[in-house]
Motif scaffolding. Structure first.
Motif, PDB file in Angstrom:
ATOM      1  N   LEU A 153      29.307  38.116  41.171  1.00 38.92           N
ATOM      2  CA  LEU A 153      29.964  39.613  40.429  1.00 38.92           C
ATOM      3  C   LEU A 153      28.614  40.501  40.447  1.00 38.92           C
ATOM      4  O   LEU A 153      27.995  40.310  39.411  1.00 38.92           O
ATOM      5  N   GLY A 154      28.913  41.517  41.317  1.00 42.73           N
ATOM      6  CA  GLY A 154      27.938  42.403  40.516  1.00 42.73           C
ATOM      7  C   GLY A 154      28.507  43.918  41.344  1.00 42.73           C
ATOM      8  O   GLY A 154      29.951  44.730  41.603  1.00 42.73           O
ATOM      9  N   LYS A 155      27.824  44.886  41.083  1.00 39.96           N
ATOM     10  CA  LYS A 155      27.984  46.064  41.249  1.00 39.96           C
ATOM     11  C   LYS A 155      27.915  46.478  43.588  1.00 39.96           C
ATOM     12  O   LYS A 155      26.587  45.786  43.540  1.00 39.96           O
ATOM     13  N   GLU A 156      29.014  46.544  43.322  1.00 39.62           N
ATOM     14  CA  GLU A 156      29.281  46.425  45.482  1.00 39.62           C
ATOM     15  C   GLU A 156      29.439  47.645  45.638  1.00 39.62           C
ATOM     16  O   GLU A 156      29.522  47.232  47.259  1.00 39.62           O
ATOM     17  N   HIS A 157      29.793  48.894  45.084  1.00 38.80           N
ATOM     18  CA  HIS A 157      30.461  49.822  46.171  1.00 38.80           C
ATOM     19  C   HIS A 157      29.442  50.934  44.629  1.00 38.80           C
ATOM     20  O   HIS A 157      28.913  51.253  44.254  1.00 38.80           O
ATOM     21  N   ASP A 158      29.485  52.069  45.981  1.00 40.26           N
ATOM     22  CA  ASP A 158      28.967  53.418  45.806  1.00 40.26           C
ATOM     23  C   ASP A 158      29.137  54.293  44.794  1.00 40.26           C
ATOM     24  O   ASP A 158      29.178  55.403  44.556  1.00 40.26           O
ATOM     25  N   PHE A 159      30.562  53.580  44.789  1.00 39.44           N
ATOM     26  CA  PHE A 159      31.684  54.811  43.467  1.00 39.44           C
ATOM     27  C   PHE A 159      31.995  53.563  42.798  1.00 39.44           C
ATOM     28  O   PHE A 159      31.620  52.086  42.796  1.00 39.44           O
ATOM     29  N   SER A 160      33.048  54.195  41.124  1.00 42.10           N
ATOM     30  CA  SER A 160      33.128  53.555  39.994  1.00 42.10           C
ATOM     31  C   SER A 160      34.729  53.521  40.282  1.00 42.10           C
ATOM     32  O   SER A 160      35.645  54.002  40.637  1.00 42.10           O
ATOM     33  N   PHE A 161      35.411  52.362  39.862  1.00 40.33           N
ATOM     34  CA  PHE A 161      36.627  52.147  39.368  1.00 40.33           C
ATOM     35  C   PHE A 161      37.142  52.846  37.887  1.00 40.33           C
ATOM     36  O   PHE A 161      38.319  52.711  37.993  1.00 40.33           O
ATOM     37  N   ILE A 162      35.979  53.459  37.303  1.00 45.27           N
ATOM     38  CA  ILE A 162      36.164  54.401  36.391  1.00 45.27           C
ATOM     39  C   ILE A 162      36.497  55.582  35.888  1.00 45.27           C
ATOM     40  O   ILE A 162      36.348  56.439  36.731  1.00 45.27           O
ATOM     41  N   SER A 163      38.601  55.920  36.708  1.00 42.17           N
ATOM     42  CA  SER A 163      38.895  57.012  36.222  1.00 42.17           C
ATOM     43  C   SER A 163      39.773  57.237  35.199  1.00 42.17           C
ATOM     44  O   SER A 163      39.745  55.863  33.976  1.00 42.17           O
ATOM     45  N   GLU A 164      41.059  57.563  34.889  1.00 39.60           N
ATOM     46  CA  GLU A 164      41.448  58.063  33.605  1.00 39.60           C
ATOM     47  C   GLU A 164      42.682  57.008  33.735  1.00 39.60           C
ATOM     48  O   GLU A 164      43.451  57.216  32.746  1.00 39.60           O
ATOM     49  N   HIS A 165      42.714  56.316  34.731  1.00 41.13           N
ATOM     50  CA  HIS A 165      43.903  55.307  34.907  1.00 41.13           C
ATOM     51  C   HIS A 165      43.454  54.058  35.879  1.00 41.13           C
ATOM     52  O   HIS A 165      42.561  54.420  36.951  1.00 41.13           O
ATOM     53  N   MET A 166      44.008  53.478  36.022  1.00 41.37           N
ATOM     54  CA  MET A 166      44.470  52.176  37.304  1.00 41.37           C
ATOM     55  C   MET A 166      45.771  51.514  36.966  1.00 41.37           C
ATOM     56  O   MET A 166      46.506  50.669  35.836  1.00 41.37           O
ATOM     57  N   ILE A 167      46.088  51.110  38.182  1.00 41.46           N
ATOM     58  CA  ILE A 167      46.976  50.165  38.163  1.00 41.46           C
ATOM     59  C   ILE A 167      46.339  49.037  38.843  1.00 41.46           C
ATOM     60  O   ILE A 167      46.327  48.612  38.847  1.00 41.46           O
ATOM     61  N   PHE A 168      47.620  48.233  37.913  1.00 46.20           N
ATOM     62  CA  PHE A 168      47.586  46.782  37.649  1.00 46.20           C
ATOM     63  C   PHE A 168      48.123  45.896  38.262  1.00 46.20           C
ATOM     64  O   PHE A 168      49.448  45.464  38.262  1.00 46.20           O
ATOM     65  N   GLU A 169      48.295  44.751  39.469  1.00 44.94           N
ATOM     66  CA  GLU A 169      48.558  43.091  39.232  1.00 44.94           C
ATOM     67  C   GLU A 169      49.002  42.387  38.254  1.00 44.94           C
ATOM     68  O   GLU A 169      47.462  41.666  38.307  1.00 44.94           O
ATOM     69  N   SER A 170      49.943  42.143  37.816  1.00 43.19           N
ATOM     70  CA  SER A 170      49.957  41.585  36.481  1.00 43.19           C
ATOM     71  C   SER A 170      49.371  40.149  37.022  1.00 43.19           C
ATOM     72  O   SER A 170      48.755  39.090  36.649  1.00 43.19           O
ATOM     73  N   ALA A 171      49.730  39.220  38.284  1.00 39.73           N
ATOM     74  CA  ALA A 171      49.224  37.952  38.430  1.00 39.73           C
ATOM     75  C   ALA A 171      47.761  38.441  39.235  1.00 39.73           C
ATOM     76  O   ALA A 171      47.149  37.177  38.685  1.00 39.73           O
ATOM     77  N   ILE A 172      46.549  39.405  39.608  1.00 40.17           N
ATOM     78  CA  ILE A 172      45.678  39.237  39.710  1.00 40.17           C
ATOM     79  C   ILE A 172      44.901  39.393  38.550  1.00 40.17           C
ATOM     80  O   ILE A 172      44.358  38.682  38.675  1.00 40.17           O
ATOM     81  N   VAL A 173      45.628  40.207  37.407  1.00 36.52           N
ATOM     82  CA  VAL A 173      44.829  39.893  36.097  1.00 36.52           C
ATOM     83  C   VAL A 173      45.043  38.373  35.566  1.00 36.52           C
ATOM     84  O   VAL A 173      44.276  38.607  35.582  1.00 36.52           O
ATOM     85  N   ARG A 174      46.156  37.798  35.427  1.00 33.93           N
ATOM     86  CA  ARG A 174      46.507  36.500  35.058  1.00 33.93           C
ATOM     87  C   ARG A 174      45.112  35.279  35.510  1.00 33.93           C
ATOM     88  O   ARG A 174      44.698  34.796  35.146  1.00 33.93           O
ATOM     89  N   GLU A 175      44.556  35.765  36.950  1.00 31.94           N
ATOM     90  CA  GLU A 175      44.074  35.021  37.734  1.00 31.94           C
ATOM     91  C   GLU A 175      42.742  35.395  37.446  1.00 31.94           C
ATOM     92  O   GLU A 175      41.953  34.415  36.685  1.00 31.94           O
ATOM     93  N   LEU A 176      42.569  36.324  37.192  1.00 30.07           N
ATOM     94  CA  LEU A 176      40.932  37.234  36.414  1.00 30.07           C
ATOM     95  C   LEU A 176      41.157  36.635  35.501  1.00 30.07           C
ATOM     96  O   LEU A 176      39.954  36.058  35.098  1.00 30.07           O
ATOM     97  N   ILE A 177      41.486  36.959  34.443  1.00 30.60           N
ATOM     98  CA  ILE A 177      41.502  36.282  32.926  1.00 30.60           C
ATOM     99  C   ILE A 177      41.698  34.410  32.737  1.00 30.60           C
ATOM    100  O   ILE A 177      40.504  34.087  32.340  1.00 30.60           O
TER     101      ILE A 177
END
Length: 311
Positions: A153-177
């Motif tokens: 995985l690396g930079k794949e988009h011409d935008f950034s996911f960094i803003s002042e917030h983010m909505i997380f799906e717990s199931a996806i976060v657990r999978e990621l962790i």
């Protein structure tokens, strides 16, 4: 039963310097974000400032995940690079945001910067999908770390996911962790820190938002849609004495949220621009356009070629 459009908890991470201002803004968060509940996370002694009721609760930051405390992060960083120990709080708050998914509190949560206030009503779920609010930013070190903890995985988009917030799906976060840990249960944050080069730890070398956003758009694109986000982060520059109700409403016509960041550079600019003559939509828009344009030019020079944005 039909799912509510705003079916999530709002999670605010606070420190001593902003807890009282955050509490003052709770009514605004409820009105414009409509969360099921507001959860404030901070050091234990900050709990005294939080009005505990059916719609608001406080969580001690050192109890979100066993073994994850500010002191533990500082010790871990110090063992890698003693000169980077001062960065512990910066990394700690990112690990807390991901760790909330490991609790049993909820399956979806919106993390929102506690120095940022929405300027109008916002939907964080549209058509059954969560919304990634994206901006323009690039830090190579974030993706160097991402490539180490999640090879391929690396930079794949011409935008950034960094803003002042983010909505997380717990199931996806657990999978990621789980993928980051690779079997070392409960130690994902140590894996991340140990993947960062010694010299890099003294700066920003990991982004929970870039990591989660990149991973999710790669493996769960059906769960999210992308929206361009417009935030006004120059409140301290143009409105050093605070935003009036009238100016708040005017800003809401052009921007989605405002932030008060009192950095030294902004203090210097406020001496020039913090005058009523500059507090108008035209000049502010011109200033931010020039700033964004300069940022894009820098990104084009420093970054590689990316894939087209995921709409």
């Amino acid at each position: 039963m039909q799912e509510s459009a705003n079916d999530f908890r709002l999670v605010l991470l606070c420190v001593k310097s902003n807890i009282q201002e955050t509490v003052k803004n709770l009514a605004v968060y409820r009105e414009f974000l409509s969360p099921k509940k507001i959860v404030i996370i901070g050091a234990r002694d900050l709990g005294q400032f939080v009005p505990i009721d059916g719609s608001t609760e406080f969580r001690d930051e050192d109890t979100i995940l066993g073994g994850l405390t500010l002191r533990a992060v500082r010790d871990e960083i110090g063992a890698i690079d003693s000169g980077a120990a001062h960065r512990a709080g910066w990394y700690f708050q990112q690990f807390l945001k991901l760790s909330y998914a490991l609790t049993s509190f909820c399956e979806r949560y919106l993390v929102w910067d506690s120095d940022t206030v929405p300027l109008h009503a916002l939907q964080m779920r549209i058509g059954g999908k969560n919304v990634f609010d994206v901006k323009t930013e690039y830090n190579k070190a974030y993706f160097d770390t991402l490539g180490k903890i999640l090879p391929g995985l690396g930079k794949e988009h011409d935008f950034s996911f960094i803003s002042e917030h983010m909505i997380f799906e717990s199931a996806i976060v657990r999978e990621l962790i789980q993928k980051i840990e690779g079997g070392s249960h409960g130690q994902f944050w140590k894996t991340i820190l140990r993947s960062i080069e010694k010299g890099e730890l003294q700066g920003p070398a990991f982004s929970e938002f870039e990591t989660y956003g990149t991973y999710t758009m790669k493996f769960h694109p059906e769960a999210y849609t992308v929206r361009r986000w417009k935030s006004f982060r120059e409140e301290a520059v143009f409105f050093p004495n605070g935003v009036s109700v009238q100016d708040f409403n005017k800003l809401g016509m052009d921007y989605d949220a405002k932030s008060f960041e009192n950095h030294e550079s902004q203090k210097r600019l406020s001496k020039l621009l913090g005058h009523p003559v500059f507090q108008n939509r035209f000049f502010i828009s011109l200033f931010l356009w020039a700033k964004d344009r300069a940022k894009k030019i820098i990104m084009q020079k420093e970054s590689r070629t990316w894939a087209a944005p995921h709409e």
